[in-house]
Design a protein around this motif. Sequence first.
Motif, mmCIF file in Angstrom:
data_model
loop_
_atom_site.group_PDB
_atom_site.id
_atom_site.type_symbol
_atom_site.label_atom_id
_atom_site.label_comp_id
_atom_site.label_asym_id
_atom_site.label_seq_id
_atom_site.Cartn_x
_atom_site.Cartn_y
_atom_site.Cartn_z
ATOM 1 N N PRO A 23 43.855 29.884 34.967
ATOM 2 C CA PRO A 23 44.783 30.668 35.796
ATOM 3 C C PRO A 23 44.624 30.408 37.294
ATOM 4 O O PRO A 23 45.544 30.612 38.070
ATOM 5 N N LEU A 24 43.439 29.922 37.689
ATOM 6 C CA LEU A 24 43.214 29.685 39.115
ATOM 7 C C LEU A 24 43.767 28.340 39.562
ATOM 8 O O LEU A 24 44.494 28.248 40.538
ATOM 9 N N ASN A 55 40.122 35.323 26.917
ATOM 10 C CA ASN A 55 40.135 36.197 28.073
ATOM 11 C C ASN A 55 40.303 35.346 29.325
ATOM 12 O O ASN A 55 39.353 34.747 29.817
ATOM 13 N N MET A 56 41.538 35.287 29.823
ATOM 14 C CA MET A 56 41.863 34.378 30.922
ATOM 15 C C MET A 56 41.928 35.079 32.278
ATOM 16 O O MET A 56 42.693 34.685 33.152
ATOM 17 N N ILE A 57 41.133 36.114 32.417
ATOM 18 C CA ILE A 57 41.029 36.774 33.716
ATOM 19 C C ILE A 57 39.867 36.138 34.460
ATOM 20 O O ILE A 57 38.748 36.111 33.933
ATOM 21 N N PRO A 58 40.103 35.632 35.687
ATOM 22 C CA PRO A 58 39.032 34.932 36.406
ATOM 23 C C PRO A 58 37.714 35.703 36.491
ATOM 24 O O PRO A 58 36.650 35.112 36.363
ATOM 25 N N GLU A 59 37.789 37.012 36.665
ATOM 26 C CA GLU A 59 36.552 37.808 36.771
ATOM 27 C C GLU A 59 35.718 37.724 35.494
ATOM 28 O O GLU A 59 34.516 37.946 35.520
ATOM 29 N N LEU B 181 44.653 37.351 26.806
ATOM 30 C CA LEU B 181 44.347 38.334 27.830
ATOM 31 C C LEU B 181 44.576 37.655 29.169
ATOM 32 O O LEU B 181 43.864 36.709 29.523
ATOM 33 N N LEU B 187 49.231 33.699 35.778
ATOM 34 C CA LEU B 187 49.295 33.368 34.350
ATOM 35 C C LEU B 187 48.474 32.133 34.001
ATOM 36 O O LEU B 187 48.480 31.142 34.743
ATOM 37 N N PRO B 188 47.794 32.183 32.849
ATOM 38 C CA PRO B 188 46.997 31.026 32.428
ATOM 39 C C PRO B 188 47.800 30.050 31.580
ATOM 40 O O PRO B 188 47.323 29.553 30.556
#
Lengths: 76, 311
Positions: A23-24, A55-59, B181, B187-188
């Motif tokens: 995502p980044l 889980n593709m949240i950077p955190e 998630l 968005l990924p």
Amino acid sequence: GQGSGSARPQPLEPSLLRFLVCPLSKRPLRYEEATNELINEELGIAYPVIDGIPNMIPEAARTTQKQPPAESSEQP
Amino acid sequence: AAAGLCPGRALLARRRGALRALRCSVRGLAAGRETHFGFQTVTEAERREKIYQVFENVAKKYDVMNDSMTLGIHRVWKDILVHKMNPSPGTLLLDVAGGTGDIAFRFINYVRSVRERQLQQKLRHHQNLSWQEISESYQEDKFNLLGDSQVVVCDINKEMLKVGKQKAQHLGYSEGLSWVLGNAEELPFDDDKFDVYTIAFGIRNVTRIDLALEEAYRVLKPGGRFLCLEFSHVSNPLLSRLYDLYSFQVIPVLGEVIAGDWKSYQYLVESIRRFPPQEELKAMIEDAGFLKVDYQNLNLGIVAIHSGFKL
């Protein structure tokens, strides 16, 4: 039932690899089956796959630079 | 309650024509910027956290609450959305903020029935074939009941996804459905990947709507369609007053009685009031690059479906 303490970790749905990027950086990821993670080699980070859901949240990502112990990430 | 239409909306109305310079995590940069949580003023970071908690709390009762608050009408709104989409087999859908799977399941049902009709048509045209040939042609399609259609459900909230996944298992949905998630603002997914992007009753909870719209544009294929189903603004004065009464007097009480959570539903009602009206949202969607942007009011504007194309 589907508890969070399942013995065998659910792998990633293969079809998702067509779409998923970091995502980044929006760059491709490598799926590491052994640790059930999606790895961005360039940035040195790994996104966990928990209960089959990436889980593709950077955190949530852990850094892969050093040799961290191969454990599943804590849920934030 | 009507006095709540306050200057805070100006923050949201800020239209960003300029490109984002950096592709780094927005949250790091903008944690301190002021925004709103319902009628409160909070920082962007606080807002994200509060909204996360709201949905964490309501996840298990989400569907029940939807039925109670809207007297089941939300099901019709969602049906209308998917009918408007009119997906053909082979469509790739990204459903953002799709947590409990309502849109995803409807999409699957829809393409399945279209596919069935296609197969029936095909069989009708094979009147002169032998039984052997007919059964063979049916076999080919047997493993392709969705016709390669796929839906990816993306949500930022773990609890909502969990509920969605359980529902899917319960109802027997597995093929052509996957869960991610992820954050609508970041968005990924790779560029130009999806035929349709939907966000149903989710965009209101996104902190940076402009970023979510830009991301929607990015991941859609050229020719792809953006569809947003969301609470909107009622211009009819009488209906507006009744709606306010219902929203502020009944809904939080339902929230307390059914989900044991007054505050989350207070937030819900306030967030609806804070959300841009139809024309403003249309302009924001156009700012992100979408063309042929239009909206359709349902129930006199209680809800609206906005549509745009990446052309």
